[in-house]
Design a protein around this motif. Structure first.
Motif, PDB file in Angstrom:
ATOM      1  N   GLU A 140      -2.036  48.925  -7.386  1.00 21.88           N
ATOM      2  CA  GLU A 140      -2.519  50.219  -7.875  1.00 21.88           C
ATOM      3  C   GLU A 140      -2.336  50.371  -9.382  1.00 21.88           C
ATOM      4  N   LYS A 141      -1.305  49.744  -9.946  1.00 27.50           N
ATOM      5  CA  LYS A 141      -1.057  49.837 -11.388  1.00 27.50           C
ATOM      6  C   LYS A 141      -2.254  49.337 -12.201  1.00 27.50           C
ATOM      7  N   ASP A 142      -2.926  48.297 -11.700  1.00 30.40           N
ATOM      8  CA  ASP A 142      -4.050  47.700 -12.428  1.00 30.40           C
ATOM      9  C   ASP A 142      -5.413  48.013 -11.826  1.00 30.40           C
TER      10      ASP A 142
ATOM     11  N   TYR B 178       0.680  39.954  -7.308  1.00 32.76           N
ATOM     12  CA  TYR B 178       0.950  41.325  -6.881  1.00 32.76           C
ATOM     13  C   TYR B 178       1.830  41.373  -5.627  1.00 32.76           C
TER      14      TYR B 178
ATOM     15  N   LYS C 113       1.607  49.217  -4.392  1.00 30.48           N
ATOM     16  CA  LYS C 113       1.986  49.916  -5.629  1.00 30.48           C
ATOM     17  C   LYS C 113       1.745  49.028  -6.849  1.00 30.48           C
ATOM     18  N   GLU C 114       2.006  47.739  -6.715  1.00 30.10           N
ATOM     19  CA  GLU C 114       1.742  46.805  -7.820  1.00 30.10           C
ATOM     20  C   GLU C 114       0.238  46.701  -8.090  1.00 30.10           C
TER      21      GLU C 114
END
Length: 191
Positions: free
Chosen positions: A143-145, A96, A140-141
């Motif tokens: 938060e995607k998962d 991430y 942000k990366e």
């Protein structure tokens, strides 16, 4: 070039990764990596030079070609564990963060002195540029998962985000390799 002092510290490589060009920030885990003077072929931060960014706007207009001292992102496993704990999660996947190398065994790793060297078994040597300050993009990366965890990254990563580095001598790194730490023979600046 500074005179370098070998320290008692070695870092064991516990994770390696590469971030493909135009694939966002996340890196992909690898068992080994081959480094050239340009960094990693096909990697997001590869190149002997790069366009300047807002971090150096007090020196260069944005987009000016400058030496690329952020070819690599190197992190500490111990610091990643502290970031994860502060975020309230058991672990934090280094992919991430766009990591290239994660080491175990060098204390206070984010603050090894600039111009320090990390040297691998085959002679590969990378030069530490400086602390890689946390920003919002890894969040942000994440938060995607993991909804709700992303905004916690930046404050949790303060003083724990690892370093940026560039390749001084090409070579190969593998999971389990030891990198020895050499630091400049220079007292801390005290004006």
């Amino acid at each position: 070039m500074p005179v370098l002092l070998e320290t008692e510290f070695q870092g064991e490589i516990v994770w390696l990764g590469a971030t493909p060009i135009d694939a966002g920030l996340s890196s992909t885990a690898q068992e080994s990596l081959n480094f050239g003077f340009h960094g990693l072929t096909g990697e997001r931060h590869s190149g002997e030079t790069r366009a300047s960014c807002m971090r150096v706007k007090n020196l260069h207009a944005e987009g000016t070609e400058i030496r690329n001292t952020r070819q690599l992102t190197i992190l500490s496993q111990e610091e990643l564990q502290r970031i994860a704990a502060e975020m309230g999660t058991e672990q934090l996947d280094p992919s991430y963060l766009g990591a290239n190398v994660v080491l175990r065994g060098i204390p206070d790793f984010t603050f090894v002195p600039p111009a320090s060297r990390l040297q691998g078994p085959d002679g590969l040597t990378v030069t530490v540029d400086i602390e890689n300050r946390p920003c919002i993009f890894p969040g942000k990366e994440i938060e995607k998962d993991h909804a709700g965890l992303g905004p916690k990254f930046k404050p949790a990563a303060k003083n724990r985000r690892g370093v940026t580095a560039w390749v001084e001598r090409p070579g190969r790194l593998r999971i389990g390799d030891q990198l020895r730490l050499l630091i400049p023979d220079q007292r801390a600046w005290a004006p």
